[in-house]
Design an enzyme around this catalytic site. Structure first.
Site: not given
Ligand code: PGA
Length: 257
Positions: A8, A10, A94, A96, A166, A172, A212
């Site tokens: 992903n 983003k 997601h 976000e 998630e 992140g 992460s």
């Molecule tokens: P990350 O993001 O691996 O940077 O923690 C995962 C995601 O948002 O799908």
């Protein structure tokens, strides 16, 4: 169940950067035939990615969708538009989008319905915030999100769903969930899918962990009996780190669950 590892990206990478990544990343991927590998670049890089990935086993996904096929919805992108760009998968709900853009469970449901009706394969994201975790509300949050997204969908269309667990606090942050906690969430997710959509949908479901994930911890997750892959943000942005992660997942798979 075949592992599915999705990148992903983003809001990262132009079309030119996407092409450069694909050329670097796609060398000698044959040995990872046992893993579905998927890139989800921004909308503006989908076409370039589709060209760069053609002839490889790497699949293409989008990061969002709107539920109407066309109309006065400025800035939105529909299922037929994604299909035209050779997109196979789409990330829906997601965190976000839920937390930064205010996406609701009912909007997530409409997006799921639109994706499934048009033949796109959704990757539905669910997960609790840090606050909800502190209040020990993880199970009830997952149940609410799953019910909101899935209730009323046609079981015949949901026999090969992908759901990503998630936890929002792990995304992140550099601090992944423990493999045991992720497994517990995955068990609950499968149970809920069984309740909402029936045995066949639960049996065909693949559950990813996201938050992460990197090459040093992917093995812990994919070794868990109920986890079938990962949704990867930061560690998927460099071809080298994403390859290292896939290779670690492959090694771990070779050792067995
Ligand atoms: P990350 O993001 O691996 O940077 O923690 C995962 C995601 O948002 O799908």
């Amino acid at each position: 169940m075949k592992l599915i590892i999705a990148a992903n990206w983003k809001m990262h990478k132009t079309a030119a950067e996407t092409v450069a990544f694909c050329h670097d990343f796609c060398r000698n991927l044959e040995r990872y035939k046992g893993i579905d590998i998927l890139l989800c670049p921004p909308f503006t890089a989908l076409d370039a990615a589709a060209d760069a990935l053609s002839g490889t086993t790497v699949k293409l996904g989008a990061q969002n969708i709107y539920w109407e096929n066309e109309g006065a919805f400025t800035g939105e992108i529909s299922a037929p538009m994604l299909l035209e760009h050779r997109v196979e998968f789409v990330i829906i709900g997601h965190s976000e989008r839920r937390h930064l853009m205010g996406e609701t469970d009912s909007q997530v449901h409409k997006k799921m319905r639109s994706a499934l009706n048009s033949g796109l394969r959704p990757i539905l994201c669910v997960g609790e915030t840090e606050e909800e975790r502190k209040q020990q509300a993880t199970a009830s949050v997952l149940e609410r999100q799953l019910r909101g997204a899935l209730e009323g969908l046609d079981p015949a269309e949901t026999e090969s769903l992908v759901i990503a667990y998630e936890p929002v606090w792990a995304i992140g942050s550099g601090q992944a969930a423990s493999a045991d906690d992720a497994e517990e969430a995955a068990l609950l997710i499968r149970e809920m899918v069984k309740k909402l959509l029936g045995e066949r949908s639960a049996a065909g479901l693949r559950i990813q962990y996201g938050g992460s994930v990197k090459d040093s911890n992917i093995g812990l997750f994919v070794r868990m009996p109920s986890i079938d892959g990962a949704l990867v943000g930061g560690a998927s942005l460099q071809a080298e780190s994403f390859r290292a992660l896939i290779s670690a997942a492959g090694d771990s798979l070779a050792e067995g669950k």
